[in-house]
Design a protein around this motif. Sequence first.
Motif, PDB file in Angstrom:
ATOM      1  N   PHE A  74       0.815  -1.205   0.000  1.00 22.10           N
ATOM      2  CA  PHE A  74       0.000   0.000   0.000  1.00 22.10           C
ATOM      3  C   PHE A  74       0.856   1.266   0.000  1.00 22.10           C
ATOM      4  CE2 PHE A  74      -3.235  -2.938   1.878  1.00 22.10           C
ATOM      5  CZ  PHE A  74      -4.174  -2.796   0.881  1.00 22.10           C
ATOM      6  N   GLY A  75       2.037   1.187   0.612  1.00 21.98           N
ATOM      7  CA  GLY A  75       2.896   2.358   0.694  1.00 21.98           C
ATOM      8  C   GLY A  75       3.448   2.815  -0.639  1.00 21.98           C
ATOM      9  N   CYS A  76       3.353   1.993  -1.658  1.00 25.04           N
ATOM     10  CA  CYS A  76       3.831   2.397  -2.979  1.00 25.04           C
ATOM     11  C   CYS A  76       2.951   3.492  -3.578  1.00 25.04           C
ATOM     12  CB  CYS A  76       3.874   1.200  -3.933  1.00 25.04           C
ATOM     13  SG  CYS A  76       5.302   0.111  -3.675  1.00 25.04           S
ATOM     14  N   SER A  77       1.690   3.518  -3.180  1.00 24.96           N
ATOM     15  CA  SER A  77       0.760   4.511  -3.710  1.00 24.96           C
ATOM     16  C   SER A  77       0.800   5.775  -2.867  1.00 24.96           C
ATOM     17  CB  SER A  77      -0.667   3.956  -3.718  1.00 24.96           C
ATOM     18  OG  SER A  77      -1.591   4.975  -4.051  1.00 24.96           O
ATOM     19  N   PRO A  78       0.907   6.937  -3.509  1.00 24.95           N
ATOM     20  CA  PRO A  78       0.932   8.190  -2.738  1.00 24.95           C
ATOM     21  C   PRO A  78      -0.403   8.529  -2.106  1.00 24.95           C
ATOM     22  CG  PRO A  78       0.835   8.648  -5.086  1.00 24.95           C
ATOM     23  CD  PRO A  78       1.028   7.163  -4.955  1.00 24.95           C
ATOM     24  N   ARG A  79      -1.466   7.841  -2.523  1.00 23.55           N
ATOM     25  CA  ARG A  79      -2.803   8.151  -2.015  1.00 23.55           C
ATOM     26  C   ARG A  79      -3.297   7.159  -0.959  1.00 23.55           C
ATOM     27  NH1 ARG A  79      -2.576   8.842  -7.349  1.00 23.55           N
ATOM     28  NH2 ARG A  79      -3.347   6.741  -7.749  1.00 23.55           N
ATOM     29  N   ALA A  80      -2.557   6.093  -0.749  1.00 26.98           N
ATOM     30  CA  ALA A  80      -2.982   5.076   0.212  1.00 26.98           C
ATOM     31  C   ALA A  80      -2.609   5.473   1.634  1.00 26.98           C
ATOM     32  CB  ALA A  80      -2.346   3.736  -0.133  1.00 26.98           C
ATOM     33  N   ARG A  81      -3.390   4.985   2.600  1.00 28.92           N
ATOM     34  CA  ARG A  81      -3.084   5.245   3.994  1.00 28.92           C
ATOM     35  C   ARG A  81      -1.967   4.345   4.507  1.00 28.92           C
ATOM     36  NH1 ARG A  81      -8.895   6.077   7.136  1.00 28.92           N
ATOM     37  NH2 ARG A  81      -9.596   7.923   5.956  1.00 28.92           N
ATOM     38  N   GLY A  82      -1.853   3.162   3.922  1.00 36.56           N
ATOM     39  CA  GLY A  82      -0.822   2.226   4.355  1.00 36.56           C
ATOM     40  C   GLY A  82       0.574   2.723   4.030  1.00 36.56           C
ATOM     41  N   GLN A  83       1.546   2.252   4.798  1.00 43.20           N
ATOM     42  CA  GLN A  83       2.934   2.690   4.621  1.00 43.20           C
ATOM     43  C   GLN A  83       3.846   1.582   4.084  1.00 43.20           C
ATOM     44  OE1 GLN A  83       4.687   5.773   5.284  1.00 43.20           O
ATOM     45  NE2 GLN A  83       2.583   6.456   4.980  1.00 43.20           N
TER      46      GLN A  83
END
Length: 250
Positions: free
Chosen positions: A184-193
């Motif tokens: 998830f951290g790969c996406s700049p819009r996701a909350r995950g890190q």
Amino acid sequence: MAADFPYVYPHSRNEAGRLGQTQMHEDSFRVNVECARAIEQAIQDHFNETDETLSEDCAQSVLERFGFKRVNFVLANSLKEFHKSGCKHLVSDEAYRWGRRVFVPPDGKYNHYYGVDAAAALLEAFVGQARTAYQALGLFGPEHCTGNLHKQDLNGKVLVMNPDALRESCWEVRSQLWLGEGGFGCSPRARGQAVYAVCLGDGEKTRWNRSDFSGVLDEQYLPDWALEKLEELRAPRQEQSAGPAMGGMS
């Protein structure tokens, strides 16, 4: 640096208490004070009275004993403490800018105890030696990255690991370059890190946080060894994306 060093605790005493980490703060604070006194002693031992300068190897023994992370932390704190004094104008703006790059939490009396007590010119000279020694390591930094990390998708990109996220025994460029492979951290819009990545230096696969990376490497700085590993890792993906031809015909 070939060795690992005691952990540099990044939070204040109050925050440590809130987190149940008071002992970690105390242990790190004690070493901070030792480091500050060692810097003062090194400055005293390497001061040339004839021209009022420091010998070129002044910082080396302190760096070898405490490591870059600790020394930089103590120096940044010392600059902050010096800036509070009436003599703050005696240190250059460039030195203060460097010091602000290292986060030192406001920590009341504790900041004062590990502030280096030295003349402005000698403190700045020591800072200069520490900076030069760090630059000699040849590590990648934000200046080798492209684009805005906070707006980029990291999947499939060559990422530069922030040295602060690594043990100092791993401070080499082969440990810094990673290929983002998902999370998830790969996406700049996701909350995950979470960012799952593979090291281009040794092939290790592990999970990092998005904040552990300085950015996406500018391709002009990609070493030949990293390019070879990158092509090796990307080859299976390219074969899968190509897929079989329609009807089995080539």
